[in-house]
Scaffold this motif. Sequence first.
Motif, PDB file in Angstrom:
ATOM      1  N   VAL A   1     -15.054 -25.431 -61.286  1.00 39.45           N
ATOM      2  CA  VAL A   1     -14.512 -23.577 -60.669  1.00 39.45           C
ATOM      3  C   VAL A   1     -14.090 -23.417 -61.980  1.00 39.45           C
ATOM      4  CG1 VAL A   1     -14.462 -23.738 -58.502  1.00 39.45           C
ATOM      5  CG2 VAL A   1     -12.248 -23.905 -59.829  1.00 39.45           C
ATOM      6  N   LYS A   2     -13.565 -23.945 -62.782  1.00 41.75           N
ATOM      7  CA  LYS A   2     -12.351 -23.443 -63.959  1.00 41.75           C
ATOM      8  C   LYS A   2     -13.726 -22.578 -65.025  1.00 41.75           C
ATOM      9  CE  LYS A   2     -12.650 -27.387 -67.527  1.00 41.75           C
ATOM     10  NZ  LYS A   2     -12.616 -28.593 -68.290  1.00 41.75           N
ATOM     11  N   GLY A   3     -14.514 -22.568 -64.806  1.00 41.53           N
ATOM     12  CA  GLY A   3     -15.783 -21.591 -65.772  1.00 41.53           C
ATOM     13  C   GLY A   3     -15.358 -20.055 -65.119  1.00 41.53           C
ATOM     14  N   TYR A   4     -14.862 -19.643 -63.925  1.00 43.42           N
ATOM     15  CA  TYR A   4     -14.656 -18.441 -63.186  1.00 43.42           C
ATOM     16  C   TYR A   4     -13.467 -18.277 -62.993  1.00 43.42           C
ATOM     17  CZ  TYR A   4     -18.769 -19.178 -60.680  1.00 43.42           C
ATOM     18  OH  TYR A   4     -20.696 -19.205 -59.907  1.00 43.42           O
ATOM     19  N   PHE A   5     -12.176 -19.395 -63.643  1.00 43.49           N
ATOM     20  CA  PHE A   5     -10.429 -18.350 -63.575  1.00 43.49           C
ATOM     21  C   PHE A   5     -11.406 -18.119 -64.600  1.00 43.49           C
ATOM     22  CE2 PHE A   5      -6.391 -19.112 -64.081  1.00 43.49           C
ATOM     23  CZ  PHE A   5      -6.228 -19.180 -63.125  1.00 43.49           C
ATOM     24  N   PRO A   6     -10.164 -16.747 -64.667  1.00 46.62           N
ATOM     25  CA  PRO A   6     -10.017 -15.384 -65.411  1.00 46.62           C
ATOM     26  C   PRO A   6      -8.733 -15.716 -66.411  1.00 46.62           C
ATOM     27  CG  PRO A   6      -8.474 -15.051 -63.530  1.00 46.62           C
ATOM     28  CD  PRO A   6      -9.321 -16.228 -63.476  1.00 46.62           C
TER      29      PRO A   6
ATOM     30  N   ASP B   1     -13.890 -15.514 -53.650  1.00 43.01           N
ATOM     31  CA  ASP B   1     -15.461 -15.131 -54.809  1.00 43.01           C
ATOM     32  C   ASP B   1     -15.804 -16.064 -54.004  1.00 43.01           C
ATOM     33  OD1 ASP B   1     -17.577 -14.905 -55.996  1.00 43.01           O
ATOM     34  OD2 ASP B   1     -16.084 -15.606 -58.356  1.00 43.01           O
ATOM     35  N   PRO B   2     -17.013 -15.599 -53.243  1.00 47.55           N
ATOM     36  CA  PRO B   2     -18.370 -16.511 -52.234  1.00 47.55           C
ATOM     37  C   PRO B   2     -19.695 -16.560 -53.186  1.00 47.55           C
ATOM     38  CG  PRO B   2     -18.587 -13.962 -52.221  1.00 47.55           C
ATOM     39  CD  PRO B   2     -17.350 -13.924 -52.927  1.00 47.55           C
ATOM     40  N   GLN B   3     -18.848 -16.928 -54.660  1.00 47.27           N
ATOM     41  CA  GLN B   3     -20.348 -17.500 -55.064  1.00 47.27           C
ATOM     42  C   GLN B   3     -18.999 -18.590 -56.130  1.00 47.27           C
ATOM     43  OE1 GLN B   3     -23.506 -15.823 -56.576  1.00 47.27           O
ATOM     44  NE2 GLN B   3     -23.903 -18.776 -57.463  1.00 47.27           N
ATOM     45  N   VAL B   4     -17.865 -18.980 -56.077  1.00 50.95           N
ATOM     46  CA  VAL B   4     -17.251 -19.918 -56.192  1.00 50.95           C
ATOM     47  C   VAL B   4     -17.895 -20.807 -54.808  1.00 50.95           C
ATOM     48  CG1 VAL B   4     -15.281 -21.152 -55.967  1.00 50.95           C
ATOM     49  CG2 VAL B   4     -15.619 -19.057 -57.505  1.00 50.95           C
TER      50      VAL B   4
ATOM     51  N   ARG C   1       5.029 -11.873 -65.205  1.00 44.56           N
ATOM     52  CA  ARG C   1       4.842 -12.383 -66.048  1.00 44.56           C
ATOM     53  C   ARG C   1       4.068 -13.676 -66.690  1.00 44.56           C
ATOM     54  NH1 ARG C   1       1.987  -8.415 -67.902  1.00 44.56           N
ATOM     55  NH2 ARG C   1       1.952  -9.569 -69.792  1.00 44.56           N
ATOM     56  N   LYS C   2       4.915 -14.691 -65.738  1.00 41.77           N
ATOM     57  CA  LYS C   2       4.892 -15.994 -65.904  1.00 41.77           C
ATOM     58  C   LYS C   2       4.598 -16.668 -64.688  1.00 41.77           C
ATOM     59  CE  LYS C   2       9.206 -16.364 -68.860  1.00 41.77           C
ATOM     60  NZ  LYS C   2      10.422 -17.289 -69.081  1.00 41.77           N
ATOM     61  N   VAL C   3       3.302 -17.363 -65.388  1.00 38.75           N
ATOM     62  CA  VAL C   3       3.160 -18.225 -63.867  1.00 38.75           C
ATOM     63  C   VAL C   3       3.058 -19.680 -63.679  1.00 38.75           C
ATOM     64  CG1 VAL C   3       1.391 -16.050 -62.606  1.00 38.75           C
ATOM     65  CG2 VAL C   3       0.909 -17.558 -64.118  1.00 38.75           C
ATOM     66  N   MET C   4       2.303 -20.566 -62.328  1.00 38.82           N
ATOM     67  CA  MET C   4       2.481 -22.113 -62.514  1.00 38.82           C
ATOM     68  C   MET C   4       1.197 -21.837 -61.749  1.00 38.82           C
ATOM     69  SD  MET C   4       4.807 -25.313 -61.651  1.00 38.82           S
ATOM     70  CE  MET C   4       4.491 -25.727 -59.980  1.00 38.82           C
ATOM     71  N   ILE C   5      -0.126 -22.292 -62.107  1.00 44.84           N
ATOM     72  CA  ILE C   5      -0.924 -23.177 -61.226  1.00 44.84           C
ATOM     73  C   ILE C   5      -1.026 -24.284 -60.560  1.00 44.84           C
ATOM     74  CG2 ILE C   5      -3.363 -23.098 -61.974  1.00 44.84           C
ATOM     75  CD1 ILE C   5      -1.610 -20.779 -64.114  1.00 44.84           C
ATOM     76  N   ILE C   6      -0.983 -24.454 -60.025  1.00 38.58           N
ATOM     77  CA  ILE C   6      -2.081 -25.951 -58.872  1.00 38.58           C
ATOM     78  C   ILE C   6      -2.749 -25.847 -58.844  1.00 38.58           C
ATOM     79  CG2 ILE C   6      -0.753 -27.792 -57.885  1.00 38.58           C
ATOM     80  CD1 ILE C   6       1.916 -25.877 -57.013  1.00 38.58           C
ATOM     81  N   HIS C   7      -3.888 -27.249 -59.178  1.00 43.45           N
ATOM     82  CA  HIS C   7      -4.798 -26.899 -59.115  1.00 43.45           C
ATOM     83  C   HIS C   7      -5.766 -28.964 -58.318  1.00 43.45           C
ATOM     84  CE1 HIS C   7      -6.006 -29.147 -62.400  1.00 43.45           C
ATOM     85  NE2 HIS C   7      -5.084 -28.129 -63.105  1.00 43.45           N
ATOM     86  N   GLY C   8      -7.027 -28.696 -57.649  1.00 46.49           N
ATOM     87  CA  GLY C   8      -7.804 -30.077 -57.246  1.00 46.49           C
ATOM     88  C   GLY C   8      -7.389 -30.411 -58.987  1.00 46.49           C
ATOM     89  N   GLU C   9      -8.924 -31.413 -58.785  1.00 43.50           N
ATOM     90  CA  GLU C   9      -9.045 -32.548 -59.750  1.00 43.50           C
ATOM     91  C   GLU C   9     -10.817 -32.068 -60.337  1.00 43.50           C
ATOM     92  OE1 GLU C   9      -8.659 -36.331 -61.724  1.00 43.50           O
ATOM     93  OE2 GLU C   9      -9.216 -36.276 -59.707  1.00 43.50           O
ATOM     94  N   THR C  10     -11.669 -32.345 -58.890  1.00 45.51           N
ATOM     95  CA  THR C  10     -12.212 -32.157 -59.215  1.00 45.51           C
ATOM     96  C   THR C  10     -13.611 -30.396 -59.118  1.00 45.51           C
ATOM     97  OG1 THR C  10     -13.645 -34.363 -58.459  1.00 45.51           O
ATOM     98  CG2 THR C  10     -15.001 -32.998 -58.242  1.00 45.51           C
ATOM     99  N   SER C  11     -12.546 -30.265 -57.913  1.00 47.01           N
ATOM    100  CA  SER C  11     -12.987 -29.014 -57.638  1.00 47.01           C
ATOM    101  C   SER C  11     -12.274 -28.161 -59.454  1.00 47.01           C
ATOM    102  CB  SER C  11     -11.617 -28.075 -56.645  1.00 47.01           C
ATOM    103  OG  SER C  11     -10.153 -28.453 -56.976  1.00 47.01           O
TER     104      SER C  11
END
Length: 364
Positions: A48-53, A154-157, A34-44
């Motif tokens: 891609v954030k539009g693909y994130f659910p 996701d190959p489209q990403v 139920r509790k998640v931490m997302i670590i992500h890049g900057e430019t990427s």
Amino acid sequence: MATNLIVRGAPQEYELKTAAWQDLPKHLERRNLRKVMIIHGETSWQAVKGYFPDLSAYETSFYYYGKDCTDEAADHFAKLATEDQAEALIAVGGGKVADLTKLTAYRLNLPVIILPTLAATCAAYTPLSVVYNHEGVMLRYDIFPKATDLVLIDPQVLLESPYELMVAGIGDTLAKWYESDAIISQLAVKPLEIQVAEFAAKKCRDILLAESSAALQAMKEKQLNQAFIDIIETNILLAGMVGGFGDEYGRTSGAHSIHDALTVLPDSHKQLHGNKVAYGILVQLMIEQKVSEIRQLLPFYHQLGLPTNLQDMSLDLTEKDYQQVAERAAAPDEMIHFMKETITPEVIIQAMRDLETLTTDAWS
């Protein structure tokens, strides 16, 4: 050479399909997270954030990973995850994001989920992290006793990822065959695990040489094709299987030791990891005196734009630079010593110089 063999074959779950990321909530639900931490890049992340659910039904925290996978960064994010009471860590990004998230999750004994934005390495697949210092110098590999819990591709990403990073990923993955063959070919008896690693390594080479051009064309046209999907799975799944089944017999030898040594030169940090590994393949082959193999690879390198010499990487080494790189590559704990040849700094310098001569003469 290693005497023990531990198989770390695959993530607990791996899925590649269009819109795979949209299944993330379902996977979290199945795991009772139920509790998640997302670590992500900057430019990427911006790309891609539009693909994130939609994770609005979950408690989430989002953090930019910084720049490198370092011990200090892992300590920092472990502290944040503890404060956030995170039950799992999710990496959204390239190899360094994945490696940092795995390193952090290991320190906290938390599940780790990886959503790759690049197919430049097998980092999403393998239970290990490459750790650097703040100057970008590679320090070590940490191999974990627990697999990544989930990989969603996701190959489209990935189709929209930077072209030059895919090229570098192809160079990095091509090394799987040449480095593992230098080790495995010395064995009088090959256990079944080693045979699986050898098969995967050879498939890496064969698929990359046959399908890279068509896959890169798909990226230019922004149109999925089977070659692109094959290259994605070669760079991530097949490449991960080589080390996963072969352990130290299938991880790295000459090419990556040359890459690691080049990181002592600040100017080399401008070059992508896979480009330096691709150059390292040719240095390794020169040490093995496989000049004909180098000549066979050169057209492929030039077609993709992979570097064939120091000049291609805009590196002009002094005598001191050569010595520094060679001494690091030939350090006693470097995996280049898994090769059958006797490796000394002098051998490495001679191979680097011979490669410069060969590639300059061949394409002048």
